[in-house]
Design a protein around this motif. Structure first.
Motif, PDB file in Angstrom:
ATOM      1  N   GLY A  20      -3.950  85.289  69.957  1.00 22.47           N
ATOM      2  CA  GLY A  20      -5.240  84.613  69.799  1.00 22.47           C
ATOM      3  C   GLY A  20      -5.113  83.097  69.729  1.00 22.47           C
ATOM      4  O   GLY A  20      -5.949  82.352  70.246  1.00 22.47           O
TER       5      GLY A  20
ATOM      6  N   LEU B  77     -11.346  84.823  66.110  1.00 20.56           N
ATOM      7  CA  LEU B  77     -10.096  85.517  66.409  1.00 20.56           C
ATOM      8  C   LEU B  77     -10.081  86.833  65.634  1.00 20.56           C
ATOM      9  O   LEU B  77     -10.326  86.851  64.429  1.00 20.56           O
ATOM     10  CB  LEU B  77      -8.896  84.662  66.005  1.00 20.56           C
ATOM     11  N   PHE B  78      -9.794  87.921  66.335  1.00 19.90           N
ATOM     12  CA  PHE B  78      -9.788  89.225  65.674  1.00 19.90           C
ATOM     13  C   PHE B  78      -8.447  89.500  65.020  1.00 19.90           C
ATOM     14  O   PHE B  78      -8.306  90.401  64.221  1.00 19.90           O
ATOM     15  CB  PHE B  78     -10.162  90.328  66.672  1.00 19.90           C
ATOM     16  N   GLY B  79      -7.447  88.688  65.425  1.00 20.17           N
ATOM     17  CA  GLY B  79      -6.140  88.762  64.769  1.00 20.17           C
ATOM     18  C   GLY B  79      -5.479  90.104  64.878  1.00 20.17           C
ATOM     19  O   GLY B  79      -5.495  90.667  65.948  1.00 20.17           O
ATOM     20  N   PRO B  80      -4.942  90.713  63.859  1.00 22.14           N
ATOM     21  CA  PRO B  80      -5.052  90.281  62.471  1.00 22.14           C
ATOM     22  C   PRO B  80      -4.129  89.087  62.153  1.00 22.14           C
ATOM     23  O   PRO B  80      -3.114  88.971  62.808  1.00 22.14           O
ATOM     24  CB  PRO B  80      -4.584  91.528  61.710  1.00 22.14           C
TER      25      PRO B  80
ATOM     26  N   ARG C  26      -8.066  88.164  60.689  1.00 26.30           N
ATOM     27  CA  ARG C  26      -9.295  87.740  61.331  1.00 26.30           C
ATOM     28  C   ARG C  26      -9.627  86.315  60.915  1.00 26.30           C
ATOM     29  O   ARG C  26      -9.573  85.998  59.737  1.00 26.30           O
ATOM     30  CB  ARG C  26     -10.401  88.674  60.883  1.00 26.30           C
TER      31      ARG C  26
ATOM     32  N   GLU D  76      -6.824  90.063  71.914  1.00 26.35           N
ATOM     33  CA  GLU D  76      -8.045  89.814  71.145  1.00 26.35           C
ATOM     34  C   GLU D  76      -9.128  90.820  71.534  1.00 26.35           C
ATOM     35  O   GLU D  76      -9.962  91.187  70.713  1.00 26.35           O
ATOM     36  CB  GLU D  76      -8.552  88.392  71.408  1.00 26.35           C
TER      37      GLU D  76
ATOM     38  N   ARG E  79       0.786  93.193  71.405  1.00 32.53           N
ATOM     39  CA  ARG E  79       1.341  91.975  70.789  1.00 32.53           C
ATOM     40  C   ARG E  79       2.862  91.985  70.861  1.00 32.53           C
ATOM     41  O   ARG E  79       3.475  90.987  71.222  1.00 32.53           O
ATOM     42  CB  ARG E  79       0.924  91.874  69.319  1.00 32.53           C
TER      43      ARG E  79
END
Lengths: 398, 244
Positions: free
Chosen positions: A94, A121-124, A126, B34, B141
């Motif tokens: 992100g 940003l949804f991240g984690p 967030r 995202e 990720r």
């Protein structure tokens, strides 16, 4: 002789370059020219050192600012970043999107365009990042403002957004919690006035009682909450953890039996003691048990245990096999009047303040409360308090 | 075509270009990492406007994929890279496709959110959807971390991580059968939800593929080698005259 004059003039010319546009006097001798040049160079070096020191102070100051600051030249090429902005270089995931937005906004700002963007940003974890960019202008010789570069300010607004939501929802929810039962009371009373049938009147009066009870319990909880919030606990004593657990579970037994939920209590080590306010601790754990029972369907079970964990704290764990809490609501359930499912909480008759009370009791005891949950699998609340309070307290030993 | 027409200044250093391609891919992949949790939340909260935003958001990703692939071909044609440089470019071409396809799957999840609008999803299924979303995000990720850091060991671990998503997916399908059998969801909703599970599972597979590409880029190893080695072994055992 000619050679020395040429040398003298040359030295004076060099000095003129060091000094910049100031009135220059030609030196009478080569020796004088060398001395003057030397002192000019010294002065210049001292000025330069002062400038460097000032610049490094400025950089240090920028680094202390919690917002990110990025400066660029007119082409958008980044010339400076303070510490808070340095996380968005060679970023990934992100953060890479933020890095890209910074580049785009600085390029636009270099062309004179201002802009604001908020990136969720949804991240984690967030986060919400707000970016504001604009051109840096300086007046040129003609007095016209000219773009000489671009700046960007980067702000993590996650906490601000969260607080805004808390405030907004609190006002909406408290008016709902108090107005709904009072509105109902009004309507019921109105109906009774016009009603002749004693059976119907009796039923309506019963409903009025229920609604009045509902407002009363909301107000009770609100008062308890504000008491816990405002005072440090005064009735500090050595409290047996087993007593807290038993006291809390006893309060829940009736509701659990009604809901056909099994409450299983693991035997608590009788030598576990904490220092605290007995009533507050019991009320907090009872609230956790109460919630666990409310949000578990018939046939499910609630487990309560208390152990000394590896950090030397006491962990009181209340877990259930209930409906669980959606991930996005998890961090908000400790807020006053926050409801995950309004329809369900209306049925179960809670005031929406139970977990806020728990949170404040935990804070008063220098402890912490954590929750893990999966929808459809259940929730686990862990209430941790230190075995010995960090502040010296007079204790009435039993 | 003159030099000025080239979208990318090929006269600059080759490694500079490679670095640019790498950064663009990190940006593309960021849209996916995202996008997965965003789509999951859209599905669980049934937010129509957000679903539409996700669908629209895929166009820039597609455009970027086309542009980046073109850049890679130009580098191949004009620079004729060798060895690890060649592997980097080939890896990029394959990875762009994996990332782009994963972006499409994120869009599919958002579209499913629209299709099941107004139908309540039972709690256990919601929990499993949340978990699959988290696992898929983690996988993607980790895959990108292994690429950015050139970490072949991490890349090799992705396959094992994917087993968790696969087993969640199996539980999820079982739970859909149960919910449908108990009358909690209609056949239409059951099918949409099953497809959603498939989308997450496929995103996981794409992450595994990226991991394999990264291993190839770093070490020259190819997943097909294991299969190819088995074929070769079988062939040689057939060719060998029977003993005794």
């Amino acid at each position: 002789m000619f050679g020395s004059r040429a040398l003298r003039n040359r030295l004076d010319r060099i000095r003129a370059r060091v000094d910049g546009p100031v009135i220059r006097t030609s030196s009478p001798t080569v020796g004088e020219a060398v001395d003057r040049l030397a002192s000019s160079v010294e002065r210049h070096l001292a000025d330069h050192a002062a400038e460097t020191a000032a610049a490094s102070r400025l950089t240090r100051a920028f680094d202390l600012i919690p917002q990110g600051i990025v400066l660029a030249d007119v082409t958008g090429t980044i010339a400076f970043r303070n510490r808070a902005a340095s996380g968005f270089v060679d970023a990934r995931h992100g953060e890479a999107l933020v890095e890209q937005a910074i580049g785009e906004m600085l390029a636009a700002a270099g062309l004179g365009k201002r802009g604001t963007r908020t990136i969720d940003l949804f991240g984690p974890p967030r986060r919400a990042i707000e970016l504001r960019a604009g051109p840096l202008r300086v007046d040129d010789e003609a007095g016209e403002p000219t773009v000489v570069g671009a700046f960007l300010i980067l702000d993590d607004v996650s906490e601000r957004q969260r607080l805004d939501a808390v405030r907004r929802d609190f006002v909406a929810n408290i008016s709902h919690e108090l107005k709904t039962p009072i509105g109902a009371l009004g309507v019921l009373a109105e109906t009774i006035v016009a009603e002749d049938d004693p059976a119907v009147t009796a039923r309506l009066a019963e409903r009025m009682q229920q609604e009045a009870f509902r407002v009363a319990s909301t107000i009770d909880d609100l008062m308890q909450l504000s008491r816990i919030e405002s005072d440090e606990p005064t009735d500090l004593e050595l409290v047996a953890v087993a007593e807290v657990v038993d006291g809390a579970v006893d309060r829940t037994r009736a509701a659990a039996a009604m809901a056909e939920v099994d409450v299983l209590v693991e035997p608590v080590d009788p030598s576990l003691f904490v220092i605290g306010d007995r009533a507050q601790l019991v009320s907090a754990v009872a609230n956790l048990c109460d919630n666990a029972v409310k949000y578990t369907d018939a046939g499910g079970e609630v487990r309560v245990s208390a152990t000394r964990d590896y950090t030397g704290w006491v962990s009181i764990v209340v877990s259930d096999t209930g409906v669980g809490i959606p991930a996005r609501d998890l961090e908000r359930i400790f807020e006053r009047f926050y409801r995950v499912d309004r329809a369900r909480s209306r049925e179960t008759g809670g005031t929406g303040l139970g977990l806020s009370i728990v949170r404040h009791v935990v804070a008063n005891h220098h402890g912490e409360i954590t929750v893990r949950s999966r929808e459809g699998e259940g929730s686990t609340f862990t209430f941790r308090v230190p075995l010995v309070s960090p502040e010296p307290i007079d204790v009435d030993r039993p | 075509m003159t030099d000025a027409d080239l979208p990318l200044d090929v006269r600059r250093g080759f490694h500079h270009t490679l670095e640019e391609i790498r950064q663009e891919m990190v940006h593309m992949a960021a849209l996916v990492t995202e996008g997965i949790p965003r789509a999951t939340e859209t599905l669980l909260s049934q937010d129509l406007a957000e679903a539409q935003a996700i669908v629209d958001g895929d166009d820039p990703l597609d455009a970027k994929a086309v542009e980046l692939e073109e850049t890679c071909y130009q580098v191949l044609a004009l620079q004729q890279p060798m060895a690890s440089d060649l592997r980097s470019i080939v890896t990029a071409v394959r990875m762009i496709a994996e990332i782009e396809r994963s972006g499409d799957l994120v869009v599919n999840i958002a579209k499913s959110a629209r299709r099941i609008l107004g139908n309540e999803i039972p709690a256990r299924l919601r929990g499993l959807i949340g978990q699959m979303g988290e696992e898929a995000t983690t996988l993607f990720r980790v895959a990108m971390d292994s690429y950015i850091d050139g970490d072949a060991a991490l890349a090799a671990a992705i396959d094992d991580l994917d087993d968790r998503l696969d087993s969640l997916h199996r539980d999820y399908i079982q739970e859909i059968f149960r919910a449908n059998h108990d009358g909690d969801i209609s056949v239409q909703v059951a099918i949409q939800l099953a497809l959603v599970g498939r989308y997450y599972e496929r995103i996981g597979d794409h992450a595994v593929n990226i991991g394999e590409r990264v291993r190839y880029m770093v070490t020259g190893w190819l997943p097909e080698h294991t299969g190819a080695a088995r074929v070769a072994a079988r062939r040689s055992s057939r060719d060998e005259p029977p003993r005794g």
